[in-house]
Design a protein around this motif. Structure first.
Motif, PDB file in Angstrom:
ATOM      1  N   ASP A   1      -6.948   4.202  -9.386  1.00 56.30           N
ATOM      2  CA  ASP A   1      -7.322   5.058  -8.254  1.00 56.30           C
ATOM      3  C   ASP A   1      -6.077   5.627  -7.591  1.00 56.30           C
ATOM      4  O   ASP A   1      -5.979   6.831  -7.322  1.00 56.30           O
TER       5      ASP A   1
ATOM      6  N   SER B   1      -6.407   9.497  -8.976  1.00 51.71           N
ATOM      7  CA  SER B   1      -7.519  10.173  -8.302  1.00 51.71           C
ATOM      8  C   SER B   1      -7.106  11.391  -7.495  1.00 51.71           C
ATOM      9  O   SER B   1      -7.847  12.373  -7.433  1.00 51.71           O
TER      10      SER B   1
ATOM     11  N   TYR C   1     -13.738   8.351  -6.371  1.00 49.12           N
ATOM     12  CA  TYR C   1     -13.472   7.405  -7.464  1.00 49.12           C
ATOM     13  C   TYR C   1     -14.484   6.272  -7.427  1.00 49.12           C
ATOM     14  O   TYR C   1     -14.689   5.642  -6.386  1.00 49.12           O
TER      15      TYR C   1
END
Length: 327
Positions: free
Chosen positions: A97, A101, A106
């Motif tokens: 993440d 991301s 996410y």
């Protein structure tokens, strides 16, 4: 931040070499299946809701080794309700993440992933894999019905997670596939037979196409294809220059964060696709702590597949998402 690849090596090593005996040091041989994850339960998810117009649904790699549960039984699957087993899973979720991301939402489900020992034998893999697949299948269905709200999404997975992800694509209906921005199947080989049996697998041809599959597997260019456990892969792209030919790309890594400051240094890497093997050949990488227990090989950069290319992957996911939203 330490790379989750480094954490994976540390945690798996402990699982493999310290946890498969009882309190008296005797080997444990009884199998046990952990409780089935309930995806109505928010503890079975890692979620970062950034109120974005597109999502990443990420399936984590193998962060579990065989371990002895509270009853003294040997378990080959992650227990998603056990904090000590969940810890490495959460570390990868957080790491990916943080690295990839950007501004995208996410979602990553905890699942009863197979242990690393599972992948040392093909017949054992075939027997255990359906448990992990079924968990993520149910999680993905829950995500589509309750969490996605009709947004376009990136489907991504690494290693065991990529294998599961490809099965999700095989089962995906037309309406869902139309909302799939791209599939990032990292650290897994995709054979021609797999492509022929799954029309959803459309190899990416560049940096901006959508509805495509991105895949690559990295090895030392000085050692070559012999370092890889991936054979006969036909889907491959260079995640630095987003080309499918052998034109090389050069970039510089950041300092290795888990080393003492005096030992930190940057590597200038040259990466190119080898036309014969469809593997990504990497030259100039000087790290020596990347080899996975049991399945790893010298010159196989499997544990670094996301960390090495993180900036390029993050920018590329944002680009493909923006292109899908504009359509």
């Amino acid at each position: 931040m330490q790379s989750f690849g480094r954490l994976l090596l540390m945690v798996i090593s402990v699982c493999l070499f310290a946890q498969c005996k009882d309190g008296k040091g005797h080997p444990v041989t009884t199998d046990v299946l952990p409780a089935t994850p309930n995806y109505d339960d928010t503890t079975q998810w890692y979620v970062s809701d950034r109120h974005a117009d597109a999502d990443i649904f990420y399936v984590i790699s193998t962060e579990t080794g065989d371990y002895v549960d509270a009853s003294g039984a040997l378990c080959h699957y992650a227990n998603t309700y056990n904090d000590s087993v969940r810890g490495p899973l959460h570390s990868e979720m957080l790491g990916v993440d943080t690295l990839l991301s950007g501004k995208l939402n996410y979602y990553s489900p905890y699942y009863r992933q197979c242990s690393l020992q599972t992948f040392t034998d093909d017949s054992v893999t075939a027997a255990r894999f359906p448990i992990a697949l079924d968990d993520v299948r149910r999680a993905f269905g829950y995500y589509l019905e309750h969490l996605n709200n009709g947004r376009p999404f990136i489907l991504a997975g690494f290693s065991q997670g990529a294998r599961i992800m490809l099965e999700l694509m095989r089962e995906m209906d037309d309406a869902t596939f139309q909302r799939m921005i791209a599939a990032y199947a990292i650290g897994i080989g995709i054979t021609q037979e797999m492509v022929d049996s799954c029309p959803r697998i459309v190899p990416a041809k560049g940096a901006a196409d959508t509805g495509v599959t991105i895949s690559y597997n990295s090895v030392s260019g000085d050692i070559g294809a012999s370092a890889s456990f991936v054979k006969n892969t036909v889907v491959a792209i260079n995640p630095v220059n987003w080309r499918t030919d052998d034109k090389a790309a050069v970039f510089m890594t950041e300092p290795t964060p888990w080393l003492p400051v005096a030992e930190q240094k940057k590597d200038t890497l040259t990466v190119y696709l080898d036309g014969e093997s469809n593997l990504l050949f990497v030259k100039g990488y000087t790290a020596t702590d990347y080899v996975l227990p049991l399945i790893g090989k010298e010159g196989n950069y499997h544990s670094r597949e996301i960390w090495l290319y993180r900036d390029f992957l993050r920018e590329n996911m944002a680009l493909r998402a923006a292109n899908m939203i504009r359509q």
